[in-house]
Each structure stands twice: as structure tokens, then as C-alpha cells.
Design a protein around this motif. Structure first.
Motif, PDB file in Angstrom:
ATOM      1  N   PHE A 260      60.966  45.508 -17.129  1.00 42.91           N
ATOM      2  CA  PHE A 260      61.982  45.288 -16.099  1.00 42.91           C
ATOM      3  C   PHE A 260      62.775  46.556 -15.821  1.00 42.91           C
ATOM      4  CE2 PHE A 260      61.093  40.883 -16.059  1.00 42.91           C
ATOM      5  CZ  PHE A 260      61.764  40.329 -14.987  1.00 42.91           C
ATOM      6  N   VAL A 261      63.153  47.282 -16.864  1.00 44.92           N
ATOM      7  CA  VAL A 261      63.925  48.511 -16.676  1.00 44.92           C
ATOM      8  C   VAL A 261      63.120  49.525 -15.870  1.00 44.92           C
ATOM      9  CG1 VAL A 261      64.962  50.485 -17.853  1.00 44.92           C
ATOM     10  CG2 VAL A 261      65.331  48.178 -18.744  1.00 44.92           C
ATOM     11  N   LEU A 262      61.858  49.695 -16.207  1.00 49.52           N
ATOM     12  CA  LEU A 262      61.003  50.632 -15.471  1.00 49.52           C
ATOM     13  C   LEU A 262      60.842  50.203 -14.012  1.00 49.52           C
ATOM     14  CD1 LEU A 262      58.279  51.132 -18.215  1.00 49.52           C
ATOM     15  CD2 LEU A 262      59.812  52.917 -17.344  1.00 49.52           C
ATOM     16  N   SER A 263      60.735  48.909 -13.774  1.00 47.40           N
ATOM     17  CA  SER A 263      60.611  48.405 -12.408  1.00 47.40           C
ATOM     18  C   SER A 263      61.856  48.707 -11.588  1.00 47.40           C
ATOM     19  CB  SER A 263      60.349  46.892 -12.430  1.00 47.40           C
ATOM     20  OG  SER A 263      59.151  46.589 -13.116  1.00 47.40           O
ATOM     21  N   PHE A 264      63.029  48.559 -12.209  1.00 39.47           N
ATOM     22  CA  PHE A 264      64.261  48.810 -11.466  1.00 39.47           C
ATOM     23  C   PHE A 264      64.506  50.294 -11.258  1.00 39.47           C
ATOM     24  CE2 PHE A 264      65.230  44.374 -11.901  1.00 39.47           C
ATOM     25  CZ  PHE A 264      66.033  44.128 -10.806  1.00 39.47           C
ATOM     26  N   VAL A 265      64.054  51.132 -12.172  1.00 41.19           N
ATOM     27  CA  VAL A 265      64.128  52.572 -11.929  1.00 41.19           C
ATOM     28  C   VAL A 265      63.252  52.925 -10.729  1.00 41.19           C
ATOM     29  CG1 VAL A 265      63.590  54.852 -12.856  1.00 41.19           C
ATOM     30  CG2 VAL A 265      64.675  53.147 -14.321  1.00 41.19           C
ATOM     31  N   GLY A 266      62.069  52.337 -10.674  1.00 40.14           N
ATOM     32  CA  GLY A 266      61.197  52.559  -9.524  1.00 40.14           C
ATOM     33  C   GLY A 266      61.813  52.077  -8.226  1.00 40.14           C
ATOM     34  N   LEU A 267      62.506  50.936  -8.274  1.00 42.63           N
ATOM     35  CA  LEU A 267      63.191  50.425  -7.082  1.00 42.63           C
ATOM     36  C   LEU A 267      64.291  51.374  -6.634  1.00 42.63           C
ATOM     37  CD1 LEU A 267      63.783  48.174  -5.025  1.00 42.63           C
ATOM     38  CD2 LEU A 267      65.228  47.088  -6.761  1.00 42.63           C
ATOM     39  N   ALA A 268      65.088  51.881  -7.591  1.00 44.31           N
ATOM     40  CA  ALA A 268      66.171  52.808  -7.252  1.00 44.31           C
ATOM     41  C   ALA A 268      65.624  54.085  -6.629  1.00 44.31           C
ATOM     42  CB  ALA A 268      66.994  53.134  -8.499  1.00 44.31           C
ATOM     43  N   VAL A 269      64.525  54.603  -7.181  1.00 47.48           N
ATOM     44  CA  VAL A 269      63.900  55.807  -6.633  1.00 47.48           C
ATOM     45  C   VAL A 269      63.393  55.545  -5.218  1.00 47.48           C
ATOM     46  CG1 VAL A 269      61.942  57.388  -6.883  1.00 47.48           C
ATOM     47  CG2 VAL A 269      63.286  56.743  -8.885  1.00 47.48           C
ATOM     48  N   SER A 270      62.852  54.350  -4.989  1.00 44.95           N
ATOM     49  CA  SER A 270      62.319  54.012  -3.671  1.00 44.95           C
ATOM     50  C   SER A 270      63.412  53.853  -2.628  1.00 44.95           C
ATOM     51  CB  SER A 270      61.496  52.722  -3.758  1.00 44.95           C
ATOM     52  OG  SER A 270      60.402  52.875  -4.638  1.00 44.95           O
ATOM     53  N   LEU A 271      64.578  53.337  -3.034  1.00 48.23           N
ATOM     54  CA  LEU A 271      65.678  53.149  -2.099  1.00 48.23           C
ATOM     55  C   LEU A 271      66.396  54.458  -1.775  1.00 48.23           C
ATOM     56  CD1 LEU A 271      67.363  49.868  -3.425  1.00 48.23           C
ATOM     57  CD2 LEU A 271      65.995  50.120  -1.362  1.00 48.23           C
ATOM     58  N   PHE A 272      66.619  55.279  -2.777  1.00 54.14           N
ATOM     59  CA  PHE A 272      67.414  56.501  -2.621  1.00 54.14           C
ATOM     60  C   PHE A 272      66.837  57.396  -1.506  1.00 54.14           C
ATOM     61  CE2 PHE A 272      68.732  60.792  -3.687  1.00 54.14           C
ATOM     62  CZ  PHE A 272      70.061  60.614  -4.030  1.00 54.14           C
ATOM     63  N   PRO A 273      67.668  57.965  -0.620  1.00 55.03           N
ATOM     64  CA  PRO A 273      69.134  57.967  -0.592  1.00 55.03           C
ATOM     65  C   PRO A 273      69.742  56.857   0.270  1.00 55.03           C
ATOM     66  CG  PRO A 273      68.336  59.537   1.002  1.00 55.03           C
ATOM     67  CD  PRO A 273      67.113  58.888   0.394  1.00 55.03           C
ATOM     68  N   ASP A 274      68.977  55.811   0.555  1.00 57.92           N
ATOM     69  CA  ASP A 274      69.499  54.686   1.337  1.00 57.92           C
ATOM     70  C   ASP A 274      70.040  53.609   0.412  1.00 57.92           C
ATOM     71  OD1 ASP A 274      68.811  55.922   3.661  1.00 57.92           O
ATOM     72  OD2 ASP A 274      67.045  54.697   4.062  1.00 57.92           O
ATOM     73  N   PHE A 275      71.010  52.859   0.921  1.00 53.95           N
ATOM     74  CA  PHE A 275      71.462  51.661   0.223  1.00 53.95           C
ATOM     75  C   PHE A 275      70.728  50.453   0.788  1.00 53.95           C
ATOM     76  CE2 PHE A 275      73.946  48.669  -1.970  1.00 53.95           C
ATOM     77  CZ  PHE A 275      74.743  49.334  -2.890  1.00 53.95           C
ATOM     78  N   VAL A 276      70.633  50.403   2.108  1.00 47.49           N
ATOM     79  CA  VAL A 276      69.795  49.423   2.797  1.00 47.49           C
ATOM     80  C   VAL A 276      68.720  50.222   3.518  1.00 47.49           C
ATOM     81  CG1 VAL A 276      69.701  47.579   4.503  1.00 47.49           C
ATOM     82  CG2 VAL A 276      71.767  47.886   3.126  1.00 47.49           C
ATOM     83  N   PRO A 277      67.451  50.088   3.114  1.00 40.72           N
ATOM     84  CA  PRO A 277      66.389  50.954   3.637  1.00 40.72           C
ATOM     85  C   PRO A 277      66.350  51.018   5.162  1.00 40.72           C
ATOM     86  CG  PRO A 277      65.548  49.609   1.848  1.00 40.72           C
ATOM     87  CD  PRO A 277      66.937  49.111   2.140  1.00 40.72           C
ATOM     88  N   GLY A 278      66.444  52.244   5.675  1.00 38.08           N
ATOM     89  CA  GLY A 278      66.326  52.460   7.109  1.00 38.08           C
ATOM     90  C   GLY A 278      67.551  52.110   7.914  1.00 38.08           C
TER      91      GLY A 278
END
Length: 329
Positions: A260-278
Motif C-alpha cells: 500500500f505504501v509503495l502504491s501511494f508513493v506511485g500515486l503521489a509521483v503521478s499526481l505531482f505537481p497537480d493536486f487535481v490532475p489537469g
């Protein structure tokens, strides 16, 4: 203070909110998972043992959600307003599910209505987990409506329910003995495969369907980092399967937390630098510098207390829960 300081503070708070989310998902995730799994057991003695495994920690686990909501409102009010406008219904369902759980844990001791409240406990857990999956799916899709987004959100909901079931079943492996432990091992195998299947489907959809996600992943350094996280997550999943097969009690839960921790790190990397994508960037959504500094001082005082209290709880109530001698037979 200059813009660079404000940017640094905004990014710091983005990381802190992500950390709070991880703490909430891991701690409340396993007791939501136990509630979901309780729907699959009929004996009241089994329900007693399952509830006993979380009876001393479930309420403190949910405090992370309260702190998360307050931090989001204070540090990123623009994101809070945008998200709540679109997420009002799943957030209300989430709150309703948590209320059902809290009430059922207290009222399940009723001699005449106990079995009914056990069902409420399970249904409330399922509603809360499903609502969180919908929220996650909507955020990842950038709150964009449409059929493809709807399918993505549905898979996200299934993935969260399966993931919480994985956490719950591996926690039962850690905390119980006998038939319930063996049953939980089988459920952990099933929920683990469903969780990974949902994660793979969402990853493929993000790459092939989401323009924002695809653009983010193709930025220099991002794709290689996500590959490394994916390999680490695959290793965690393999460790879950191996430790379940070898009969380990603590290994499956620890590896599930790592997954779960690794999944959420991946999510944070995918979102950054957006808070709401796009739609909304982290810096654009952040409060002014003085507010971020003031909140940082407050959270600096609060964080050690909350983490220390959680750790002390788990230390005091460590060990197996045996329950009735015939529970699960």
C-alpha cells in the motif's frame, strides 16, 4: 517571504497530506477490511473474535481521517472546494458507512439485536471502503465525467475493497488462531490477486486513456521511478504470497502495508505537481505563506502525539486474540 518559500511550503504540505493519507489507509484499512470479511462469516463467536482484534484501535485509526480533512481545508482550500463539489455524494456515503460501523460496534452486544448489528458493521465497512474507491477514481480521472471514467472509477472501487480485504485478512492472520486464521489465509490469497489485477488495470488505463497521466509519466525521470516502484510492489506481493504459503503470522501483514505504501508513493509521483490532475496545481491550490507556516507549527506538535499514541496502542494490544475455545469450529 518569496515565491520559492511559498512553493516549498506548498510541496511540504502536499507531502504531509500524502503521509496522513497513508497512515489513515493502512490503519483504518485493515479494520474496514475485517468488517467487510465479517459478512462472509455466520457464527457470532467468529464475529466476536474479529471485532476483538480491532476493538481497542479502530476509533483512533479514524482520527487520521479527521486530521486529513482539516489539513486539506486549511492548507489547500481551493482543492478542498473543487473536490467537495464533485465528491459530495461519495463523501456522505463514506461518513454514513463510518457512522454505521461505530454504532454497530457499540450496539452489537445487544442480546436480541446483536446479529443485526453485526450485519450493519459489515455493510457499513463495505460502503465506506467502496466510497473511498470512488473518491480515489474520481480524483485520478481529474473529475472528468464519461463512460470511460465511470469504468475507471468502478475498477478503483473494486480495487480499494479488495485491498482493504487484503489488509484485513492478513491482520487476522497476525491476530487470530485456529480456523479463523486458516480461513483468513485463503481470503488473503484471493483478495491479493484481485487487488493486483485492479492495480494493473488502472495502471494500463492511466497510460493508454489518460492524456494527463501519460504526459506526466513520460516526463524525464518519472517513468523510471515508477518502474522501480512497480518492481518493489511486485516484490511485496510475492512476499505476501510466499509468507502465506510458509505459514508466517506477521510477514503477510507487513508486506501488505509495504504494498500500500509503495502504491501511494506511485500515486503521489503521478499526481505531482497537480493536486487535481489537469485542473489544479499544488501551488495554485495552496493557502498563503503565513497560513502554511502556522499550520506547519501546529502539525509539528500534533504529529508526534498521534503517532506515539498509535504505536503505544499497538504495543499494548499486541499478540494473538484467542476468543472462545470453539470460535470458528
Amino acid at each position: 517571504m518569496d515565491n520559492s518559500t511559498h512553493t516549498m511550503l506548498a510541496i511540504t504540505w502536499f507531502g504531509l497530506i500524502g503521509l496522513m493519507l497513508v497512515f489513515y489507509v493502512v490503519t483504518d484499512g485493515f479494520d474496514l477490511g475485517i468488517g467487510i470479511l465479517s459478512l462472509l462469516r455466520k457464527r457470532r463467536e467468529d464475529h466476536d473474535v474479529m471485532v476483538q482484534t480491532i476493538g481497542h484501535v479502530w476509533d483512533a485509526n479514524e482520527t487520521w481521517l479527521v486530521v486529513l480533512g482539516g489539513a486539506l481545508f486549511g492548507a489547500f482550500p481551493a482543492a478542498y472546494a473543487m473536490l467537495l463539489e464533485d465528491l459530495y455524494l461519495p463523501v456522505m456515503l463514506l461518513i454514513a458507512g463510518l457512522i454505521m460501523r461505530g454504532a454497530s460496534i457499540e450496539f452489537r452486544h445487544s442480546a436480541s439485536r446483536g446479529p443485526l448489528w453485526d450485519k450493519v458493521f459489515g455493510i457499513g465497512s463495505l460502503v465506506a471502503a467502496g466510497a473511498q474507491g470512488v473518491i480515489l477514481g474520481k480524483v485520478i480521472t481529474g473529475l472528468i465525467p464519461g463512460a470511460l471514467s465511470g469504468v475507471f472509477i468502478a475498477v478503483s472501487a473494486v480495487g480499494v475493497v479488495a485491498g482493504y480485504s487484503l489488509l484485513g485478512s492478513t491482520y487476522l492472520v497476525k491476530k487470530t488462531v485456529g480456523t479463523i486464521e486458516q480461513w483468513a489465509r485463503r481470503l488473503a490469497l484471493l483478495s491479493g490477486f484481485v487487488t493486483v489485477a485492479a492495480a494493473v488495470a488502472l495502471t494500463a488505463a492511466t497510460w493508454f486513456i489518460s492524456e494527463v497521466g501519460h504526459d506526466r509519466w513520460t516526463q524525464p525521470g518519472v517513468f523510471h521511478l515508477l518502474i522501480a516502484l512497480g518492481l518493489a510492489a511486485a516484490s511485496a506481493f510475492a512476499y505476501i504470497m510466499a509468507s502465506l504459503y510458509l505459514g508466517s503470522s506477521n510477514g503477510p501483514f507487513r508486506a501488505s502495508v509495504a504494498l500500500f505504501v509503495l502504491s501511494f508513493v506511485g500515486l503521489a509521483v503521478s499526481l505531482f505537481p497537480d493536486f487535481v490532475p489537469g485542473k489544479l496545481g499544488i501551488v495554485e491550490a495552496a493557502s498563503d505563506t503565513s497560513t502554511l507556516v502556522f499550520m506547519l507549527i501546529g502539525i509539528g506538535l500534533l504529529f508526534p502525539v498521534m503517532i506515539g499514541y498509535n504505536l503505544y496502542q499497538y504495543y499494548i494490544f499486541r499478540g494473538k486474540v484467542v476468543g472462545h475455545s470453539h470460535a470458528g469450529e
